[in-house]
Design a protein around this motif. Structure first.
Motif, PDB file in Angstrom:
ATOM      1  N   GLY A  58       0.585  -1.255  -0.034  1.00 44.71           N
ATOM      2  CA  GLY A  58       0.059   0.164  -0.106  1.00 44.71           C
ATOM      3  C   GLY A  58       0.741   1.150  -0.150  1.00 44.71           C
ATOM      4  N   THR A  80       0.280   6.136   6.739  1.00 43.49           N
ATOM      5  CA  THR A  80      -0.378   5.128   5.695  1.00 43.49           C
ATOM      6  C   THR A  80      -1.725   5.323   5.469  1.00 43.49           C
ATOM      7  N   TYR A 114      -2.646  -1.824   8.738  1.00 44.85           N
ATOM      8  CA  TYR A 114      -2.471  -0.444   8.337  1.00 44.85           C
ATOM      9  C   TYR A 114      -2.743  -0.153   6.919  1.00 44.85           C
ATOM     10  N   LEU A 115      -2.277  -1.395   5.984  1.00 47.35           N
ATOM     11  CA  LEU A 115      -2.442  -1.049   4.700  1.00 47.35           C
ATOM     12  C   LEU A 115      -3.554  -1.834   3.776  1.00 47.35           C
ATOM     13  N   THR A 116      -4.349  -2.276   4.458  1.00 49.13           N
ATOM     14  CA  THR A 116      -5.407  -3.153   3.666  1.00 49.13           C
ATOM     15  C   THR A 116      -6.675  -2.630   4.214  1.00 49.13           C
ATOM     16  N   SER A 118       0.733   9.651   0.446  1.00 53.10           N
ATOM     17  CA  SER A 118       0.050   8.543   0.947  1.00 53.10           C
ATOM     18  C   SER A 118      -1.485   9.194   1.170  1.00 53.10           C
ATOM     19  N   GLN A 159      -7.235   0.671   0.113  1.00 49.46           N
ATOM     20  CA  GLN A 159      -6.604   1.447   1.306  1.00 49.46           C
ATOM     21  C   GLN A 159      -7.370   2.776   1.265  1.00 49.46           C
ATOM     22  N   SER A 198      -7.916   6.393   2.078  1.00 47.37           N
ATOM     23  CA  SER A 198      -7.058   7.658   2.455  1.00 47.37           C
ATOM     24  C   SER A 198      -7.993   8.567   1.758  1.00 47.37           C
TER      25      SER A 198
END
Lengths: 853, 249
Positions: free
Chosen positions: A104, A173, A209-211, A546, A669, A671
């Motif tokens: 990610g 992240t 944290y990334l998925t 990010s 992810q 954001s």
């Protein structure tokens, strides 16, 4: 040896200095071209080998079968695969090892508190794969992450951020995660995969944290046991994979990655450089042509004598061409060597500026040598062709005539043809701008405008120099007057010299005007459609950065100073078979902070099955409010959405808007790209900003800007591009200046006796230098003025044509300060070009000059 | 220096030596020449080719430097001047007429005449220049370019320019070398008139006895040395004198 060849060789030997300028012009152009090609090939080869080495342990990659690619993106977004598949894969016979590859966006914050990278190349984070053969990164120092919060970063990123093993920092992240660096890694033997930053976490951290959901990975890397080939492995894997998941060989995967880098970065990069070497070559053509024309004119007596003695036209022409070809071949050959030198120099320079460039031999392909050689020789010979033909036409009687002041060039025919072409150019450009907006007729018009400028040059030179030089008489007295008259001596020569600079300046001003217009467009976009008071964003460019934590907007919303805080996230889906970017947000709040133009229907209650679409997209898909649109997501699911609103303005809000609730099941992810904030009435911008900044500090410290600052900074990338363009155009301008200096030197040589006379009757050295310098400045002023005018016109045409041809409203802006700087640089460059010829002329021995025949 | 002669020298050289090259190939173009060119007089320098007459003029006019000895314009010693001062001296105190290519092709006749004054940044004496234009008879040609004039007219412009700034001395280097005899006579007449009517000083290098006959005095040079002087020359006397050189050499 043939008589023509012998003549040209002896003439070359005798007048080496005259051809120095031509030599340098061809040399520079060819070297730049060859250097670009060699560097491109070398970079491509080194990326290939780097990827090959880094991923050599991976024999197969298991991943989502379908990718959704939105416009402007090179690599599609794929559906994640469940990590539970690893167990099934490990049981397949012939599989030695398998590991999930969770990836990610994750941007590290450096020791100085500033984020590392984010301006172009991706900033990645992933799980640190424990099987060293499957992991494309190698541990170079320290150890692998063992506990939550421990990470390995690639050495390049660590160097850039001033981080070392044992340091604690923040990984965005985009939610800020506190991490401790326990190891440094290399990629394919280098400090990193070009400028891409990588942070390796424990698998649990990566999933957290990334998925979007634990248990998902971008892919699964598989290593085969002894005796099992990559293809064989794929065959064995395929039956155990669920629907929508595919396996490809490691080689294919590596190839895809390098292809992506090639197409996304290298091709763009080399094309960019090639365009500028083309401009440089075009400019060189003018100075080369000019040099040969002058040399031929200076040799009129000599050629006439040859003709009188019985040399045929063909022999005289051939001798001039032979001379040109010797220069062409010698300069091109030297240019090839220079190009290899440039590539080698860059190879040495890149690592020094933190750009990994693998060692190893330069890749020198036949094409990258043949092409510049051919271009150099053709440009040089082509430029010399007309002067050579003219040399052949010398009448034998010319040997007996005194060569007078050359008044040619300002012929009526030239004026008529030039004016006609100019009119046609303007007509075409205006058609492209006003009648049927399209870039092509406008571009053709622009090209014709350039040609007509070049043709009209000699006609315009007389008037222009008289006008531009007007103030000189008064300011600089007799030196100024002499300079002006000298520049007027041969309008054709003056125009040809100035044309080279004109093209350079025109391209510079074109980019300047276009860049300013783009900036104005962005500024206008923001000020038109952004109705909020503050904008929170992470400045990034390209694939880097990010984004923002999706929890930031709700946190800001809770502030007493804030009326509305709305976060804009990004999703992707296929609509009508094409990949489209979705804006994931709170649509009701969006309508309050952005000016969406005329809205049909309402964004207030989209719910989980409603969508809002811009007018242009709705028209394209023939959708009206109440209709249904089918969206296909990366997880393979297709859902029908009801169009609840159609809005007019899409610049910041995007073309499709859905709610967070509707996106949640398909999310990747999380954001946000932007949080827009409206303050309560009575709250000053400063107070509001201070409050928001305080909250933002807890979420990785993104930038909090007022509306105006945000508008300005959205255009920040343009300045960077412009700087690069200016740097590349410096070569073309340099060649143009060499042309001016060379023409001047040749002209001064013609005037040796006159200079001697002037010195004898009392012209001081300083006055003589001033005279030469001012002549140079005048020629440069002519070229600069023409270039500025042409460039501004072309810029206007381009902007207006794009405005008419696309949905985005382009603003046209002329940056007076920048153009003034361009003009000043042009003039200063002229003064600079005159420096050496002036010094040489001033050193002239008075007696010898007078006595010269 | 103490001036004992009744007439002051506008320009002079003392012990002038000019050597070109060095070692075995050294050529003594001037080999110890002492000569003064008196004020208000028209002096011709004659001699066979290679006698050093042009070198003498060039050194006396500050166009070239002496190997040893001294050259003066008025009381100014030229050897002590740097290039800038020499240039200013040529501009302000000396006039020149060369054999050919005397004029700047981009300037008009009027501009060519006032060139040294313009270079000095001054306006000169308009009445004097106006009178000069009439003397050389070019009033109707003032706005023409040199390429539109005949050779004789061009040399007349050069003469006007040489006198424009009222220089202390005018040096003329074979001013009639490229002209037919009629135009040549006109130009020589102008030079002579300038001396006799307005008290200017002219030094002329020539190899033509007819031209030398226009001068008040002829100095003869041979092998870099001053060998004779002749007052009130005529073409015949000068020719005879020249023939005597040729017999000797």
């Amino acid at each position: 040896m043939n008589a023509s060849v012998r003549l040209s060789l002896s003439s070359l030997r005798a007048h080496r200095r005259r051809f120095a300028g031509t030599f340098v012009a061809v040399f520079l152009g060819v070297a730049f071209l060859a250097g670009t090609l060699v560097m491109g090939d070398t970079l491509r080869a080194s990326f290939d080998s780097m990827f090959g080495e880094a991923t050599s342990g991976t024999d197969a990659v298991v991943r989502g079968a379908d990718a959704i690619t939105t416009p402007g993106e090179a690599q599609g977004i794929r559906q994640p695969v469940p990590t539970s598949l690893v167990n099934a894969i490990e049981r397949v016979p012939g599989v030695a090892a398998a590991a999930p590859n969770i990836q990610g966006a994750g941007q590290l914050v450096g020791a100085d508190g500033e984020p590392i990278g984010g301006q172009g190349p991706p900033t990645l984070a992933g799980n640190w794969i424990t099987d060293p053969k499957l992991n494309s990164y190698r541990l170079a120092e320290g150890r692998a992450p063992a506990r939550s919060g421990e990470v390995v970063v690639n050495r390049g990123a660590a160097k850039k951020g001033g981080l070392k093993i044992g340091d604690t920092t923040v990984l965005r992240t985009p939610d800020p995660v506190k991490v401790t660096i326990v190891g440094l890694a290399t990629f394919g033997g280098e400090d990193g995969m070009a400028q891409v930053t990588f942070t390796g976490m424990t698998r649990a951290d990566a999933e957290k944290y990334l998925t979007a959901k634990p248990g998902e990975a971008a892919g699964i890397l598989v290593r085969a046991g002894p005796g099992v080939g990559q293809q064989e492995l794929v065959h064995r894997l395929t039956p155990v994979l669920p629907k929508g998941v595919e396996a490809i060989t490691g080689q294919e995967s590596a190839q895809e990655n390098t292809d992506m880098i090639s197409s996304q970065f290298l091709t763009v990069f080399t094309t960019f450089l090639l365009v500028f070497s083309g401009v440089a070559m075009l400019v060189a053509t003018f100075s080369i042509h000019n040099t040969f024309a002058i040399v031929v004119a200076q040799r009129t007596r000599e050629n006439a004598l040859l003709r009188a003695l019985g040399a045929s036209r063909r022999q005289v022409s051939a001798s001039a061409l032979a001379e040109a070809s010797v220069v062409a071949v010698a300069a091109s050959a030297a240019g090839l060597a220079g190009g290899i030198g440039i590539a080698a120099g860059l190879q040495a320079l890149f690592p020094a500026i933190g750009f990994p460039f693998p060692d190893g031999d330069l890749v020198i392909k036949t094409l990258s040598m043949a092409l510049p050689l051919v271009v150099g020789v053709v440009v040089c010979l082509g430029s010399a062709l007309l002067p050579a033909v003219r040399a052949g036409r010398t009448a034998p009687l010319a040997a007996l005539r005194e060569t007078a002041v050359d008044a040619s060039g300002a012929s009526r025919g030239r004026a008529v043809i030039g004016a006609g072409l100019g009119a046609l150019a303007v007509a075409l450009a205006l058609t492209g701008v006003l009648v049927s907006p399209s870039v092509w007729p406008a571009g053709l018009g622009a090209l014709l405008a350039l040609v007509s400028f070049v043709i009209l040059g000699p006609v315009a030179a007389t008037t222009a120099v008289r006008l531009l030089g007007g103030p000189l008489d008064r300011l600089r007295g007799v030196s100024g007057a002499l300079a002006r008259r000298n520049a007027l001596r041969s309008p054709r020569r003056t125009a040809a010299t100035a044309s080279a600079l004109m093209i350079g300046v025109a391209v510079v001003s074109l980019f300047t005007v276009f860049g300013a217009s783009l900036k104005a467009t962005m500024d206008q976009t923001v000020s038109r459609s952004f109705a909020g008071d503050l904008a929170v964003s992470n400045p990034s460019f390209g694939a880097g950065g990010s984004g923002l934590s999706p929890r930031l907007a709700p946190a800001i919303q809770r502030l007493p100073e804030v009326d509305t805080a709305v976060g804009l996230g990004r999703g992707v889906a296929e609509v009508d078979g094409r990949g489209r970017a979705l804006t994931v947000t709170d649509p009701a709040a969006l309508a309050r902070t952005f000016d969406l133009g005329t809205v049909q229907g309402s964004l207030a209650r989209l719910g989980t099955d409603g969508i809002a679409i811009t007018r242009t997209e709705a028209d394209r898909l023939h959708l009206h409010t109440g209709d249904t649109a089918r969206l296909a997501f990366t997880d393979g699911k297709k859902e029908d959405f009801t169009v609840r609103a159609v809005y007019g303005r899409s610049e910041l809000a995007g073309d499709y808007v859905i709610t967070r609730a509707a996106w949640a099941p398909h999310r990747i992810q999380d954001s946000d790209t932007l949080v827009a904030v409206t303050l309560k009435s009575g709250v000053s911008a400063d107070a509001g900003r201070a409050a928001v900044t305080k909250v933002a500090a807890e979420y990785g410290n993104p930038q909090v800007q007022t509306r105006d600052d945000y508008a300005r900074s959205s255009a920040g990338g343009i300045d960077m591009m412009l700087t690069l363009v200016y740097a590349l155009l410096a070569l073309a301008v340099l060649i143009a200046l060499l042309g001016i200096a060379n023409t001047l030197t040749l002209a001064l040589h013609e005037r040796t006796r006159e200079l001697g006379l002037l010195r004898a009757v009392g012209q001081t050295r300083a006055q003589l230098r001033a005279m030469v310098r001012w002549e140079s400045v005048l020629v440069a002023a002519f070229g600069t003025t023409g270039g500025l005018g042409l460039g501004a016109f072309l810029g206007w045409v381009l902007v207006k044509a794009s405005d008419g041809a696309s949905d985005t409203a382009f603003a046209f802006a002329v940056p007076p300060a920048r153009l003034a700087v361009v003009a000043l640089v042009g003039l200063a460059a002229g003064a600079l070009a005159g420096l050496r010829p002036a010094r040489r002329a001033a050193r002239l021995d008075v007696l010898r000059a007078i006595a010269m025949e | 220096m103490t001036t004992t002669t009744a007439v002051r020298a506008a320009a002079r050289v003392v012990g002038a030596v000019k050597v070109y090259g060095g070692g075995d190939t050294a050529v003594h173009a001037l080999d110890g020449v002492d000569v003064a060119f008196p004020e208000g007089r028209f002096t011709a320098i004659m001699g066979p080719s290679g006698s050093g007459k042009s070198t003498l003029m060039h050194c006396a006019a500050g166009l070239d430097t002496l190997t040893s000895g001294a050259a003066y314009v008025g009381d100014t010693e030229l050897g002590s001047l740097d290039d800038r001062r020499l240039t200013l001296l040529r501009r302000d105190r000396i006039g020149f007429v060369f054999q050919a290519f005397n004029l700047v092709p981009t300037l008009t006749v009027a501009e060519n005449i006032t060139l040294p004054l313009d270079l000095a940044g001054g306006r000169g004496d308009p009445e004097w220049i106006d009178a000069l234009v009439d003397v050389v008879g070019l009033r109707d040609r003032l706005r023409h370019r040199p390429c539109e004039l005949s050779g004789g007219q061009q040399q007349r412009v050069a003469v006007a320019r040489a006198f424009a700034g009222r220089p202390e001395v005018v040096f003329a280097d074979e001013p009639t070398g490229n002209l037919d005899s009629r135009s040549g006579a006109e130009v020589l007449g102008l030079l002579g008139d300038a001396v006799r009517r307005t008290g200017r000083t002219v030094v002329m290098v020539t190899h033509d006895p007819v031209a030398a006959a226009h001068a008040d005095e002829v100095v003869f040079l041979a092998d870099g040395r001053l060998v004779d002087r002749m007052q009130s020359p005529t073409a015949d006397t000068v020719l005879d004198r020249m023939k005597a050189f040729e017999v000797r050499s």
